[in-house]
Scaffold this motif. Structure first.
Motif, short mmCIF file in Angstrom:
data_model
loop_
_atom_site.label_atom_id
_atom_site.label_comp_id
_atom_site.label_asym_id
_atom_site.label_seq_id
_atom_site.Cartn_x
_atom_site.Cartn_y
_atom_site.Cartn_z
N MET A 1 0.82 -1.22 0.00
CA MET A 1 0.00 0.00 0.00
C MET A 1 0.85 1.26 0.00
SD MET A 1 -3.28 -0.66 2.47
CE MET A 1 -2.35 -1.47 3.77
N ARG A 251 -6.49 -3.82 4.10
CA ARG A 251 -5.94 -4.81 3.15
C ARG A 251 -6.86 -6.02 3.03
NH1 ARG A 251 0.24 -6.54 3.34
NH2 ARG A 251 0.35 -4.67 2.08
N SER A 254 -10.37 -4.69 1.32
CA SER A 254 -10.29 -3.93 0.07
C SER A 254 -10.91 -4.64 -1.14
CB SER A 254 -8.82 -3.57 -0.21
OG SER A 254 -8.72 -2.82 -1.38
#
Length: 261
Positions: A1, A251, A254
């Protein structure tokens, strides 16, 4: 990310500027309103409280002590509230964009974070101008506000991003947090000094991490005093913990965000 954020850093910076500019589209003064609005709010608070109501802060001789105390606390709370509230709804707010344009979704809360920090700097400048009218000059302890800004924004971002992801799947979270934030504000010594809280209620105040974080602003802006770092250890740990947890939750969730929207 983090690598994705770095690749899209120009997109994030342009979006922060675009969001600020969009708020004042077709306005002749444009971004200048970002300074005038908080300046007017700060001036109204200061004039009414100090000159009209004659409010005083116990133990401090300065007649402007209470407005300065209030504005200091309000500045800290405004930063916390804006980041948390915007992160809470950012995925729902930008749902059409997420469905049409491919870009790292983590950019959205970071754009919100950047916009709130920019607003906060403008608010601090406005408050400093109001303080000058009271003959209260910023001291070197104002540098400690950087610590407050980092801890408060990290705390609000971590908590806001986590709740914002859950809010996509369970919309009641946004409604509940609107009430919680109102209650949280009054459980933080911003309008009142902590000394007037009855002893049997102090344990509630002591559980609130925002007390120590808001205290950084009140110590620096009112007393020109650097904060005591011991009470900041738990809020600092919470800030880092919430931020780390938020990235982990993001995460995991998502891939399902767009479908849920």
């Amino acid at each position: 990310m983090l690598a994705a954020l770095w690749r899209y850093r120009y997109f994030v910076m342009a979006s922060v500027y675009g969001e600020m500019k969009g708020r004042f589209a077709r306005s002749r003064l444009g971004l200048l309103w970002s300074i005038l609005h908080p300046l007017a709010q700060a001036a109204i608070f200061a004039i009414i409280l100090a000159e009209v109501l004659g409010t005083r802060l116990a133990g401090v001789e300065d007649r402007a002590a209470y407005p300065i105390y209030l504005l200091s606390g309000m500045a800290a709370w405004t930063l916390f509230n804006e980041i948390l509230s915007r992160c809470l709804t950012v995925f729902i707010e930008y749902a059409p964009t997420l469905k049409k344009i491919a870009f790292p979704r983590i950019c959205l809360p970071v754009i919100v974070w950047g916009g709130a920090l920019l607003n906060h700097v403008l608010l601090l400048l406005a408050i400093a101008v109001v303080f000058l009218f009271f003959g209260h000059f910023p001291g070197t302890a104002w540098l400690s506000l950087l610590i407050g800004i980092v801890l408060i924004s990290l705390f609000a971002f971590g908590l806001g991003l986590t709740l914002g992801i859950f809010n996509v799947f369970v919309r009641d979270i946004g409604q509940v947090m609107a009430v919680v934030l109102q209650l949280w504000f009054w459980l933080t010594p911003i309008v009142y000094p902590i000394e007037i809280v009855p002893d049997h209620l102090r344990w509630i105040i002591n559980l609130n991490p925002m007390v120590a974080l808001v205290g950084i602003y009140q110590d620096a802006m009112l007393l020109n005093r650097w904060p005591d770092f011991m009470p900041l250890l738990i809020p600092a740990a919470l800030s880092i913990g919430f931020a780390a947890a938020a990235f982990a939750v993001f995460r995991r969730a998502s891939p399902e965000l767009v479908d849920a929207l």
